[in-house]
Motif scaffolding. Sequence first.
Motif, PDB file in Angstrom:
ATOM      1  N   ALA A 224      45.941 -15.239 -65.632  1.00  0.00           N
ATOM      2  CA  ALA A 224      46.102 -15.444 -64.196  1.00  0.00           C
ATOM      3  C   ALA A 224      45.280 -14.442 -63.386  1.00  0.00           C
ATOM      4  O   ALA A 224      44.740 -14.773 -62.327  1.00  0.00           O
ATOM      5  CB  ALA A 224      47.579 -15.324 -63.823  1.00  0.00           C
ATOM      6  N   ALA A 225      45.164 -13.212 -63.869  1.00  0.00           N
ATOM      7  CA  ALA A 225      44.394 -12.182 -63.159  1.00  0.00           C
ATOM      8  C   ALA A 225      42.920 -12.572 -63.046  1.00  0.00           C
ATOM      9  O   ALA A 225      42.308 -12.440 -61.984  1.00  0.00           O
ATOM     10  CB  ALA A 225      44.524 -10.838 -63.869  1.00  0.00           C
ATOM     11  N   VAL A 226      42.352 -13.053 -64.139  1.00  0.00           N
ATOM     12  CA  VAL A 226      40.936 -13.435 -64.134  1.00  0.00           C
ATOM     13  C   VAL A 226      40.698 -14.609 -63.203  1.00  0.00           C
ATOM     14  O   VAL A 226      39.761 -14.620 -62.390  1.00  0.00           O
ATOM     15  CB  VAL A 226      40.457 -13.772 -65.568  1.00  0.00           C
ATOM     16  N   VAL A 227      41.572 -15.620 -63.296  1.00  0.00           N
ATOM     17  CA  VAL A 227      41.413 -16.838 -62.493  1.00  0.00           C
ATOM     18  C   VAL A 227      41.459 -16.538 -60.990  1.00  0.00           C
ATOM     19  O   VAL A 227      40.704 -17.117 -60.199  1.00  0.00           O
ATOM     20  CB  VAL A 227      42.515 -17.860 -62.864  1.00  0.00           C
ATOM     21  N   SER A 228      42.318 -15.627 -60.585  1.00  0.00           N
ATOM     22  CA  SER A 228      42.564 -15.405 -59.160  1.00  0.00           C
ATOM     23  C   SER A 228      41.835 -14.197 -58.574  1.00  0.00           C
ATOM     24  O   SER A 228      41.959 -13.924 -57.379  1.00  0.00           O
ATOM     25  CB  SER A 228      44.070 -15.224 -58.925  1.00  0.00           C
ATOM     26  N   GLN A 229      41.049 -13.479 -59.384  1.00  0.00           N
ATOM     27  CA  GLN A 229      40.426 -12.247 -58.899  1.00  0.00           C
ATOM     28  C   GLN A 229      39.489 -12.431 -57.707  1.00  0.00           C
ATOM     29  O   GLN A 229      39.575 -11.666 -56.732  1.00  0.00           O
ATOM     30  CB  GLN A 229      39.676 -11.553 -60.047  1.00  0.00           C
ATOM     31  N   PRO A 230      38.563 -13.419 -57.710  1.00  0.00           N
ATOM     32  CA  PRO A 230      37.672 -13.541 -56.547  1.00  0.00           C
ATOM     33  C   PRO A 230      38.421 -13.719 -55.231  1.00  0.00           C
ATOM     34  O   PRO A 230      38.080 -13.103 -54.220  1.00  0.00           O
ATOM     35  CB  PRO A 230      36.829 -14.783 -56.892  1.00  0.00           C
ATOM     36  N   ALA A 231      39.455 -14.553 -55.227  1.00  0.00           N
ATOM     37  CA  ALA A 231      40.217 -14.767 -54.002  1.00  0.00           C
ATOM     38  C   ALA A 231      41.026 -13.527 -53.628  1.00  0.00           C
ATOM     39  O   ALA A 231      41.269 -13.270 -52.450  1.00  0.00           O
ATOM     40  CB  ALA A 231      41.148 -15.977 -54.156  1.00  0.00           C
ATOM     41  N   ASP A 232      41.455 -12.741 -54.617  1.00  0.00           N
ATOM     42  CA  ASP A 232      42.170 -11.500 -54.324  1.00  0.00           C
ATOM     43  C   ASP A 232      41.264 -10.524 -53.587  1.00  0.00           C
ATOM     44  O   ASP A 232      41.686  -9.859 -52.642  1.00  0.00           O
ATOM     45  CB  ASP A 232      42.675 -10.876 -55.632  1.00  0.00           C
ATOM     46  N   THR A 233      40.006 -10.441 -54.010  1.00  0.00           N
ATOM     47  CA  THR A 233      39.038  -9.576 -53.333  1.00  0.00           C
ATOM     48  C   THR A 233      38.791 -10.054 -51.906  1.00  0.00           C
ATOM     49  O   THR A 233      38.753  -9.254 -50.960  1.00  0.00           O
ATOM     50  CB  THR A 233      37.708  -9.549 -54.113  1.00  0.00           C
ATOM     51  N   LEU A 234      38.641 -11.370 -51.729  1.00  0.00           N
ATOM     52  CA  LEU A 234      38.451 -11.934 -50.390  1.00  0.00           C
ATOM     53  C   LEU A 234      39.654 -11.644 -49.501  1.00  0.00           C
ATOM     54  O   LEU A 234      39.501 -11.349 -48.315  1.00  0.00           O
ATOM     55  CB  LEU A 234      38.257 -13.455 -50.471  1.00  0.00           C
ATOM     56  N   LEU A 235      40.854 -11.732 -50.063  1.00  0.00           N
ATOM     57  CA  LEU A 235      42.069 -11.478 -49.285  1.00  0.00           C
ATOM     58  C   LEU A 235      42.087 -10.053 -48.763  1.00  0.00           C
ATOM     59  O   LEU A 235      42.443  -9.805 -47.605  1.00  0.00           O
ATOM     60  CB  LEU A 235      43.311 -11.740 -50.149  1.00  0.00           C
ATOM     61  N   SER A 236      41.700  -9.103 -49.609  1.00  0.00           N
ATOM     62  CA  SER A 236      41.641  -7.711 -49.165  1.00  0.00           C
ATOM     63  C   SER A 236      40.633  -7.541 -48.025  1.00  0.00           C
ATOM     64  O   SER A 236      40.885  -6.828 -47.058  1.00  0.00           O
ATOM     65  CB  SER A 236      41.256  -6.802 -50.340  1.00  0.00           C
ATOM     66  N   LYS A 237      39.488  -8.198 -48.149  1.00  0.00           N
ATOM     67  CA  LYS A 237      38.447  -8.095 -47.131  1.00  0.00           C
ATOM     68  C   LYS A 237      38.831  -8.772 -45.823  1.00  0.00           C
ATOM     69  O   LYS A 237      38.600  -8.232 -44.736  1.00  0.00           O
ATOM     70  CB  LYS A 237      37.151  -8.727 -47.655  1.00  0.00           C
ATOM     71  N   VAL A 238      39.423  -9.960 -45.895  1.00  0.00           N
ATOM     72  CA  VAL A 238      39.673 -10.745 -44.691  1.00  0.00           C
ATOM     73  C   VAL A 238      40.737 -10.098 -43.814  1.00  0.00           C
ATOM     74  O   VAL A 238      40.723 -10.247 -42.583  1.00  0.00           O
ATOM     75  CB  VAL A 238      40.062 -12.204 -45.038  1.00  0.00           C
ATOM     76  N   ASN A 239      41.665  -9.358 -44.425  1.00  0.00           N
ATOM     77  CA  ASN A 239      42.699  -8.697 -43.637  1.00  0.00           C
ATOM     78  C   ASN A 239      42.191  -7.432 -42.958  1.00  0.00           C
ATOM     79  O   ASN A 239      42.877  -6.863 -42.122  1.00  0.00           O
ATOM     80  CB  ASN A 239      43.910  -8.378 -44.522  1.00  0.00           C
ATOM     81  N   LYS A 240      40.990  -6.988 -43.323  1.00  0.00           N
ATOM     82  CA  LYS A 240      40.412  -5.806 -42.693  1.00  0.00           C
ATOM     83  C   LYS A 240      39.277  -6.170 -41.737  1.00  0.00           C
ATOM     84  O   LYS A 240      38.883  -5.379 -40.898  1.00  0.00           O
ATOM     85  CB  LYS A 240      39.870  -4.854 -43.777  1.00  0.00           C
ATOM     86  N   THR A 241      38.747  -7.394 -41.863  1.00  0.00           N
ATOM     87  CA  THR A 241      37.578  -7.809 -41.092  1.00  0.00           C
ATOM     88  C   THR A 241      37.987  -8.707 -39.931  1.00  0.00           C
ATOM     89  O   THR A 241      38.658  -9.718 -40.135  1.00  0.00           O
ATOM     90  CB  THR A 241      36.592  -8.586 -41.996  1.00  0.00           C
ATOM     91  N   LYS A 242      37.595  -8.335 -38.726  1.00  0.00           N
ATOM     92  CA  LYS A 242      37.902  -9.159 -37.554  1.00  0.00           C
ATOM     93  C   LYS A 242      36.907 -10.308 -37.438  1.00  0.00           C
ATOM     94  O   LYS A 242      35.713 -10.146 -37.689  1.00  0.00           O
ATOM     95  CB  LYS A 242      37.873  -8.311 -36.276  1.00  0.00           C
ATOM     96  N   LYS A 243      37.432 -11.471 -37.073  1.00  0.00           N
ATOM     97  CA  LYS A 243      36.569 -12.637 -36.893  1.00  0.00           C
ATOM     98  C   LYS A 243      35.704 -12.469 -35.650  1.00  0.00           C
ATOM     99  O   LYS A 243      36.138 -11.892 -34.650  1.00  0.00           O
ATOM    100  CB  LYS A 243      37.413 -13.912 -36.755  1.00  0.00           C
ATOM    101  N   ALA A 244      34.489 -12.988 -35.730  1.00  0.00           N
ATOM    102  CA  ALA A 244      33.622 -13.007 -34.561  1.00  0.00           C
ATOM    103  C   ALA A 244      34.168 -14.022 -33.568  1.00  0.00           C
ATOM    104  O   ALA A 244      34.919 -14.929 -33.936  1.00  0.00           O
ATOM    105  CB  ALA A 244      32.204 -13.399 -34.979  1.00  0.00           C
ATOM    106  N   PRO A 245      33.850 -13.880 -32.266  1.00  0.00           N
ATOM    107  CA  PRO A 245      34.340 -14.843 -31.274  1.00  0.00           C
ATOM    108  C   PRO A 245      33.990 -16.277 -31.672  1.00  0.00           C
ATOM    109  O   PRO A 245      32.840 -16.593 -31.964  1.00  0.00           O
ATOM    110  CB  PRO A 245      33.595 -14.430 -29.998  1.00  0.00           C
TER     111      PRO A 245
END
Length: 307
Positions: A224-245
């Motif tokens: 499960a860790a291998v399968v979900s790792q890319p999305a886990d990395t994206l989740l960490s990034k998206v919660n720190k990155t503000k969307k552009a207008p």
Amino acid sequence: MSSTLPQYTASDYAKFALAGAIGCGTTHSSMVPIDVVKTRIQLEPTVYNKGMISSFRQIISAEGAGALLTGFGPTLLGYSLQGAFKFGGYELFKKLAIDNMGYENAVNYKNTVYIGSAAIAEFFADIALCPLEATRIRLVSQPSFANGLFGGFSRILREEGVGSFYNGFTPILFKQIPYNIAKFVVFEHAAEVYFGLAGSKESLSASATTGINLLAGLTAGLAAAVVSQPADTLLSKVNKTKKAPGQSTVGLLAQLAKQLGFVGSFAGLPTRLVMVGTLTSLQFGIYGSLKKTLGCPPAVEIGKSSH
């Protein structure tokens, strides 16, 4: 055959949910120090670039040992709620699928039953988890943001509104649904193989049964860790990155995925293998033991000769 299947009451499902809540809440919160390091590696790979042990030392040296417990509150509450929906929901949807398909059809399509049950259960679990996971990531990525669960949650709610809690909902689905599918499908098959090698489940001691659940859980957790790792990395990034207008969440995800690249999307994987493998193993071990303690009926097993 279907007449021999266990029949569950609302009380039984409540017990499944309670066992799942305790299993997930305790294991995830016990892994907070590892998760802090994993999240830091994902968010700042150029700063934390010498592996897990070095990153532990780096955080302790710069911020003190207490920094390794950042996000403990939202982790405990969030994953307790998620565990209740995840495990309780899986038992519910698996039983509903078998009842509606008929047992013989379920045997022929058992992977479909496992996949569908895990996916639906996880969808509802993520609705409960997402606000607390967003709070946890904000606390870990910005240590001065707030003091603990209530401070972080209330500040996000006050300054950014309810919608901000669900900025990461799409990536959390992309992460958690494949994770949960792999977790339960691999566990079901691994447990079947391991129990088959050990002999009749009914003849095994409680400690042997727990040991097999732990081993099957470890197998499931690594997959499960291998399968979900890319999305886990994206989740960490998206919660720190503000969307552009005017930028949509999907647009932001695409932008971040492009920036990360294939290799970057697996940042922190060794750390996460340790964390997810361990906690998934413990979750299934605790869940199986608690079900027995709580007096739950046996789980529905598809394709077993006992049916």
